[in-house]
Write a protein that holds these residues in place. Structure first.
Motif, PDB file in Angstrom:
ATOM      1  N   GLY A   1      33.915  78.024 -10.647  1.00 43.34           N
ATOM      2  CA  GLY A   1      33.315  79.323 -10.369  1.00 43.34           C
ATOM      3  C   GLY A   1      31.856  79.427 -10.738  1.00 43.34           C
ATOM      4  N   PHE A   2      31.315  78.431 -11.415  1.00 47.14           N
ATOM      5  CA  PHE A   2      29.903  78.480 -11.799  1.00 47.14           C
ATOM      6  C   PHE A   2      29.056  78.365 -10.532  1.00 47.14           C
ATOM      7  N   ASP A   3      28.184  79.345 -10.319  1.00 44.98           N
ATOM      8  CA  ASP A   3      27.354  79.345  -9.112  1.00 44.98           C
ATOM      9  C   ASP A   3      26.193  80.310  -9.312  1.00 44.98           C
ATOM     10  N   VAL A   4      25.007  79.783  -9.546  1.00 47.00           N
ATOM     11  CA  VAL A   4      23.801  80.595  -9.652  1.00 47.00           C
ATOM     12  C   VAL A   4      22.704  79.882  -8.860  1.00 47.00           C
ATOM     13  N   VAL A   5      22.304  80.458  -7.742  1.00 47.46           N
ATOM     14  CA  VAL A   5      21.223  79.879  -6.948  1.00 47.46           C
ATOM     15  C   VAL A   5      20.172  80.951  -6.681  1.00 47.46           C
ATOM     16  N   SER A   6      18.958  80.504  -6.454  1.00 49.35           N
ATOM     17  CA  SER A   6      17.900  81.418  -6.018  1.00 49.35           C
ATOM     18  C   SER A   6      18.014  81.543  -4.504  1.00 49.35           C
ATOM     19  N   TRP A   7      18.347  82.738  -4.031  1.00 49.01           N
ATOM     20  CA  TRP A   7      18.456  82.954  -2.589  1.00 49.01           C
ATOM     21  C   TRP A   7      17.431  83.990  -2.149  1.00 49.01           C
ATOM     22  N   THR A   8      17.021  83.875  -0.913  1.00 51.02           N
ATOM     23  CA  THR A   8      16.030  84.801  -0.371  1.00 51.02           C
ATOM     24  C   THR A   8      16.492  85.316   0.979  1.00 51.02           C
ATOM     25  N   CYS A   9      15.838  86.370   1.432  1.00 50.51           N
ATOM     26  CA  CYS A   9      16.153  86.941   2.737  1.00 50.51           C
ATOM     27  C   CYS A   9      14.891  87.512   3.367  1.00 50.51           C
ATOM     28  N   VAL A  10      14.934  87.669   4.671  1.00 50.40           N
ATOM     29  CA  VAL A  10      13.891  88.391   5.399  1.00 50.40           C
ATOM     30  C   VAL A  10      14.281  89.860   5.368  1.00 50.40           C
ATOM     31  N   CYS A  11      13.344  90.716   5.015  1.00 50.94           N
ATOM     32  CA  CYS A  11      13.657  92.142   4.961  1.00 50.94           C
ATOM     33  C   CYS A  11      12.463  92.962   5.415  1.00 50.94           C
TER      34      CYS A  11
END
Length: 322
Positions: A244-254
């Motif tokens: 369950g370990f899951d930490v990522v840097s995610w980005t989006c267009v907004c």
């Protein structure tokens, strides 16, 4: 790996292609893209690659404007308060849309009401690395060492409330260990102290620390994404030992709230086309990132799930800002 404006521009020729004629009203003039972080960093480089490809596809300029400050909140506020016509868009993501609502007691914008999320853009895993003298060469060995010596060892991050800090907090909770958090103002000083042995370990975005590891200056143990990274497939994911370990840097267009639906749909479709370009995929992967297109409803649901998942970690970390 050093990220500079020159590096960003140097990648653009690899994306060169004949401009493709596109039908539809948007865009029919230049588009301003606000990056809430300083020039020269990974978000700047990756944003410029995306904007260069969007310019090629549409025949209109996508101009990156860096509006940094307050952990990304200054730029996010500029996006939120822009005219909702599709000609000011920008970079959203985990910091402004999933962490900030819990980290800050008050914000100049409402992360849910004041933005239109269009699509995911990229995901960038973090890397757990330790000082060379630390007697742990695997994640299980590190957990055993920390359990035998509660509170003796320290981990550095680029600052309180960052994904790097929260990765350490999640590790502490899931492994049942105690470590001392040492926040820095950015990754660079933390990396220096890790190499020097002033901190025991560090969670950092993969590009910079992986470079140090391959130079033999630190020891990499694992990545923080749910699965192994294609950039360093030899490294396990922490989730292989801590499910369950899951930490990522995610980005989006907004864009600002209230973007017209036809503009959002067209922007999403064009972003998908840009992110599927082989040259862009290679350029992103060279920098440790994975292109990440999502549907319009999917990115909104993902943001909400991330906010709810990270809120207990932020509260437990004591990183809340007045």
């Amino acid at each position: 790996m050093v990220f500079t404006r020159r590096v960003a521009l140097g990648l653009l020729p690899a994306l060169a292609a004949p401009a493709l004629a596109q039908s539809g009203a948007w865009p029919n003039r230049p588009v301003r893209y606000i990056n809430p972080y300083p020039p020269g960093g990974p978000t700047d480089t990756l944003s410029r690659i995306y904007c260069a490809r969007m310019s090629e596809i549409t025949g209109q300029q996508f101009v990156v404007e860096n509006r940094s400050g307050s952990g990304g909140n200054v730029g996010a506020d500029a996006i939120a308060k822009s005219t909702p016509d599709g000609y000011t868009i920008g970079l959203g993501g985990i910091a402004s849309h999933a962490i900030a609502p819990t980290l800050y007691r008050s914000l100049p914008f409402d992360p849910e009401r004041d933005f239109t999320l269009v699509s995911g853009l990229w995901q960038l895993p973090n890397l757990l690395a330790v000082h060379l003298d630390l007697p742990a060469r695997t994640v299980p060995e590190l957990i055993a060492l920390l359990k035998e010596n509660p509170g003796k060892y320290s981990f550095g991050s680029a600052g309180s409330g960052t994904t790097l800090h929260l990765a350490g907090e999640m590790f502490r909770q899931l492994a049942g260990v105690e470590m001392v958090h040492v926040p820095y103002r950015g990754s660079a000083p933390a990396q220096l102290d890790l190499v020097a042995g002033r901190i025991s370990m560090m969670f950092d975005n993969i590009p910079g620390t992986l470079s140090l590891a391959r130079q033999g200056q630190v020891r990499p143990l694992a990545v923080t994404s749910l699965n192994r990274s294609p950039v360093a497939p030899e490294l396990p994911a922490i989730s292989e030992y801590l499910p369950g370990f899951d930490v990522v840097s995610w980005t989006c267009v907004c864009g600002p709230g209230g973007l017209p639906a036809p503009v959002v749909q067209r922007m999403s479709a064009l972003t998908k086309q840009a992110l599927e370009t082989p040259a862009l995929i290679r350029a992103y992967e060279d920098l440790g990132a994975s292109p990440w297109w999502t549907g319009i409803e999917e990115i909104a649901s993902y943001r909400t799930a991330q906010k709810d998942r990270l809120a207990p970690l932020i509260r437990a970390s004591g990183a809340r800002v007045d």
